[in-house]
Design an enzyme around this catalytic site. Structure first.
Site, short mmCIF file in Angstrom:
data_model
loop_
_atom_site.label_atom_id
_atom_site.label_comp_id
_atom_site.label_asym_id
_atom_site.label_seq_id
_atom_site.Cartn_x
_atom_site.Cartn_y
_atom_site.Cartn_z
N ARG A 80 0.82 -1.22 0.00
CA ARG A 80 0.00 0.00 0.00
C ARG A 80 0.85 1.27 0.00
O ARG A 80 1.90 1.31 0.65
CB ARG A 80 -0.91 0.01 1.24
N HIS A 105 -0.67 -2.54 -4.69
CA HIS A 105 -0.10 -3.43 -5.71
C HIS A 105 -0.14 -2.85 -7.13
O HIS A 105 -0.50 -3.53 -8.09
CB HIS A 105 -0.83 -4.78 -5.69
N HIS A 179 3.47 -12.51 -6.18
CA HIS A 179 2.39 -12.72 -5.21
C HIS A 179 1.83 -14.15 -5.25
O HIS A 179 0.61 -14.36 -5.19
CB HIS A 179 1.29 -11.69 -5.49
N ASP A 252 -0.21 -10.36 8.02
CA ASP A 252 -0.16 -9.58 6.78
C ASP A 252 0.94 -8.54 6.96
O ASP A 252 0.73 -7.36 6.73
CB ASP A 252 -1.54 -8.93 6.53
N GLU A 313 6.11 -12.49 0.14
CA GLU A 313 6.39 -11.48 -0.88
C GLU A 313 7.70 -10.76 -0.54
O GLU A 313 7.72 -9.89 0.32
CB GLU A 313 5.24 -10.48 -0.95
C1 FUC Z 1 -1.30 -9.00 0.29
C2 FUC Z 1 -1.72 -8.17 1.44
C3 FUC Z 1 -2.90 -7.37 1.28
C4 FUC Z 1 -3.93 -7.79 0.28
C5 FUC Z 1 -3.38 -8.56 -0.89
C6 FUC Z 1 -4.34 -9.28 -1.73
O1 FUC Z 1 -0.12 -8.55 -0.28
O2 FUC Z 1 -0.69 -7.41 2.00
O3 FUC Z 1 -3.47 -7.05 2.52
O4 FUC Z 1 -5.01 -8.39 0.85
O5 FUC Z 1 -2.25 -9.26 -0.69
#
Ligand code: FUC
Length: 348
Positions: A80, A105, A179, A252, A313
């Site tokens: 974010r 993202h 991701h 998270d 990540e």
């Molecule tokens: C992750 C999280 C976020 C989000 C996303 C889909 O990277 O940090 O909160 O929900 O994925």
């Protein structure tokens, strides 16, 4: 080792292909030239059963809607950005607001939703796909024409390496990641809560109620965030720690990584005997236990649900542009950007 290329779908007149990289040990990685999405990683369990260890959808159409970035390369900036804006040399840049008031993202149509050029490379001990994309000046609000290359290479040592290379014609910010949601049970049979995570990290970032870093680094000692000696992911779900609860009962969070280039992260599932080890040159890893995964997707006939996957990540720290104390994610004009993350797959 070899690579096969099959048609996966179309976006207007562009054909989307699935590239399947195979090594001589039977490890397979399938990737699309849409979003550089890893749709499958097939690896054996301790009985030798080959199954998929990532969450992946079954059609291009499903990936095109705002699926929660399954397997994709996200960016320009992962995570974010507070208020969906930032300043660079006294100029304010306004970004897509796609997560309440914030930018997430890379915006509405970030790297995860682009068609990439692809080139395959086949060598004796390594097969690779090099994906390229040019992100235009102003795309999603970011400055600079940015040339990006993401290379996925698979070796006979059961290692998958992702290299990110970039260069911009104006000063900009860049912090991409991959991701992928891992689920080592195979074909999403079980959730990931009995997976054991071990990582050399003694600090993580405190988040606020919008999941943005407050700027405070917290010590892991004595908390469910201490993975230094290995810990099951379910500890964070059962936890009464305010930070686990605020994340939607789980994790998270960005963890700060030790500055060495060894395998500092290990994800292990005892029942299947599968393990993924990760090494990166990035300063942090965001651990996301899919606390917000809804039931709208289906994997091997199982509807998705919370905790069905875990993302690791590797990246620079989220919202770094608003925290001068974090390592910089600024990319100067003409400067070369390069980072890499290696995933080693081990059956037991
Ligand atoms: C992750 C999280 C976020 C989000 C996303 C889909 O990277 O940090 O909160 O929900 O994925």
């Amino acid at each position: 080792m070899n690579i096969t290329k099959t048609e996966y779908g179309h976006i207007q007149e562009q054909t989307i292909y699935q590239y399947r990289l195979k090594n001589d040990k039977g490890l397979e990685v399938a990737i699309l030239n849409y979003g550089c999405i890893v749709t499958e990683i097939m690896m054996p369990d301790k009985q030798g059963q080959h199954e998929n260890i990532v969450l992946g959808l079954s059609s291009l159409e499903e990936y095109q809607v705002n699926a929660p970035y399954f397997g994709a390369v996200v960016g320009r900036v992962a995570g974010r950005i507070k208020g969906a804006s930032f300043q660079l040399d006294d100029k304010t840049y306004t970004l897509d607001q796609n997560d309440a008031n914030n930018h997430l993202h890379g915006g509405n149509e970030g790297f995860s939703h682009k068609v990439w050029e692809a080139k395959t490379v086949e060598e004796k001990d390594c097969v690779a796909v090099v994906f390229s994309y040019v992100s235009k000046d102003g795309e999603a609000g970011y400055p600079g024409n940015l040339q990006l290359k993401v290379t996925y290479s698979l070796t006979n040592e059961n290692e998958l390496k992702i290299d990110y290379n970039g260069q911009s014609d104006k000063k900009t910010i860049l912090n991409p990641t991959n991701h992928t949601y891992f689920n080592l049970s195979g074909n999403s049979k079980r959730d990931v809560l009995s997976h054991t995570l071990q990582m050399e990290s003694d600090q993580f970032l405190e988040l606020d109620h919008e999941s943005l870093p407050t700027g405070k680094k917290l010590h892991v000692t004595g908390t469910p965030f201490d993975f230094r000696n290995g810990r099951k992911l379910q500890d964070g779900v059962a936890s009464t720690h305010e930070q686990n609860q605020l994340a939607g009962n789980g994790y998270d969070h960005p963890f700060l990584l030790q500055d060495d280039c060894n395998f500092t992260i290990s994800l292990y599932d005892e029942e299947s005997g599968r393990e993924v080890k990760i090494k990166t040159d990035q300063p942090s890893v965001v651990l996301y236990t899919a606390n917000h995964l809804s039931d709208e997707y289906s994997f091997y006939g199982h509807p998705s649900r919370k905790y069905l996957g875990v993302c690791l990540e590797t990246q620079g720290l989220p919202d770094a542009i608003h925290h001068p104390e974090f390592p910089s994610i600024i990319l100067n004009k003409g400067e070369r950007y390069h980072t890499s993350t290696v995933y080693a797959f081990k059956g037991r």
